[in-house]
Design an enzyme around this catalytic site. Structure first.
Site: not given
Ligand SMILES: Cc1ncc(COP(=O)(O)O)c(C=O)c1O
Length: 422
Positions: A237, A378
């Site tokens: 990320k 999520c």
């Protein structure tokens, strides 16, 4: 655009120049220039990271910590230099407080299994939040099932911020051994008051684990200033490779923790029927590690530092403000989730548009060359809070600019036409 609408703050970084450094961004998708707005899921990689990984495999690869020969010594040096680089990047005092993992998910599981199984028992409480990513919920559910501990969640408000009063209520009931929260919400972009949470957790005698997956790539992090006990991050990320992440933990905590995985590299002595273990961080790095991943992560940190973490944070905050204002102005039927433009927040914009399903929106946008995420991100407890199944999410990074936002709004108008939104 009205005269009162804010424009992005004077650029302290140049997103267009930075974009040139990311080869993957120079392509067309369905005949349109790619606009990549799914950075919260995974960022793209600059040429220097791709080159560092390639150079490592072309010139320096061997297994680490084993060989007495030049290549192995070189690979070991690169691997350990990467550890030191991660430690400096997050303000850790010592490199041996950094454990390489596969990801944030594995870092959290490491704490849950290694610390949790040794320290939790029936009646103990682990405090999570309603806004957590599943990777900071499910490991605790699993450990609670094994130890008899309970998991309780800090509530969130409809504005998408944590209700610290509800944290205090849980702490006041006692038996809390660990508090954990994200630093930044992946679904809403909320920046949580983690120094304050650390203070309250410690005052109640609990440890504090921070899930830094959405913060380490985007703003300066100083684990000692935060005052937390553990901090988890993912390389992919933050411009680094997939399959590499890190857990920072206070030395005395790591030293008191039993291993998570068993195997080579993590031992002191092994007999046929028993073994003793190495000191951290080796104790938690069983087997051959992702050496090339660590090398790539170090190159990613070098890249991010050359841009400047403060400049990245300011750029994204300005992009978030601008996106929230422009979307609200141009789309009467839009519902924006999370803190408003007046609150400093990360460049993660979650929204629904009229009754168009977020997956339909993502598909229409894809045909315009724009990559966004649609789904529950999520974060099913957070979705339940809002009584929705999914949102569309556009997430900005250092290579995104106002042109990308303009492409997004054009494509959303196209979606409105297709679905005849008035
Ligand atoms: C807040 C947060 N925590 C944890 C994770 C899990 O990261 P990884 O899949 O790299 O383990 C993510 C990924 O989106 C996230 O956004």
């Amino acid at each position: 655009m009205s005269a009162t609408t804010a424009t992005a703050a004077p650029p302290r970084l140049d997103p267009k120049a930075l974009k040139q450094r990311f080869p993957i961004l120079d392509q067309e998708i369905h005949g349109k220039p790619l606009v990549y707005l799914d950075n919260a899921a995974s960022s793209q990689k600059p040429d220097s990271v791709i080159e560092a990984v390639s150079h490592y495999y072309r010139h320096d690869h061997a297994n680490v910590h084993r060989g007495a020969y030049e290549l192995s010594i070189r690979a070991t040096d690169l691997y350990e230099q990467a550890r030191a680089r991660v430690a400096r990047f997050i303000g850790a005092g010592r490199a041996d407080e950094v454990v390489f993992t596969r990801s944030t998910t594995e870092a959290i599981n490491l704490v849950a299994y290694a610390w949790g199984r040794a320290n939790l028992g029936p009646g103990d409480v682990v405090v999570v939040t309603e806004m957590e990513h599943h990777s900071n919920l499910v490991p605790w559910h699993l450990i609670a099932g094994m130890t008899g501990a309970r998991v309780e969640a800090v509530r969130m408000t409809d504005d998408g911020v944590l209700d610290l009063g509800s944290l205090d209520e849980i702490l006041a009931r006692g038996h809390v051994k660990l508090v954990t929260s994200a630093h930044v919400s992946n679904a809403l972009g909320t920046i949580h008051p983690i120094e304050e949470i650390a203070r309250r957790a410690h005052a109640a005698g609990a440890l504090y684990l921070v899930d830094g997956a959405q913060a380490a790539p985007h703003e300066p992090v100083d684990v000692r200033a935060i005052g937390c006990d553990f901090y988890a991050l993912s390389g992919h990320k933050m411009c680094g490779p997939t399959g590499i992440g890190a857990l920072w933990g206070r030395k005395e905590l790591l030293e008191a923790m039993p291993p998570f995985n068993g195997g080579g590299e993590m031992i002191d002595q092994v007999w046929a029927d028993r073994s003793t273990y190495a000191k951290p961080p080796a104790r938690f790095e069983a087997g051959t590690p992702h050496i090339a991943g660590a090398v790539g992560l170090a190159a990613a940190i070098e890249f991010l530092e050359s841009v400047g973490m403060e400049a990245i944070a300011q750029h994204e905050a300005a992009m978030a403000r601008l996106a929230l204002e422009r979307l609200a102005e141009e789309f009467p039927a839009i519902r924006l989730f999370g803190p408003g433009p007046e609150v400093p927040r990360a460049g993660v914009i979650s929204f629904t548009l009229a009754d168009i399903h977020p997956h339909d929106l993502a598909t229409i946008l894809d045909h315009e060359g724009i990559a966004i995420r649609a789904g529950h991100h999520c974060c099913q407890p957070l979705m339940r809070h809002y009584n929705i199944a999914a949102t569309a999410r556009a997430s900005f990074y250092l290579y995104n600019d106002e042109d990308d936002l303009a492409a997004l709004t054009r494509a959303l108008h196209r979606a409105e036409q297709i679905f005849s939104v008035a």
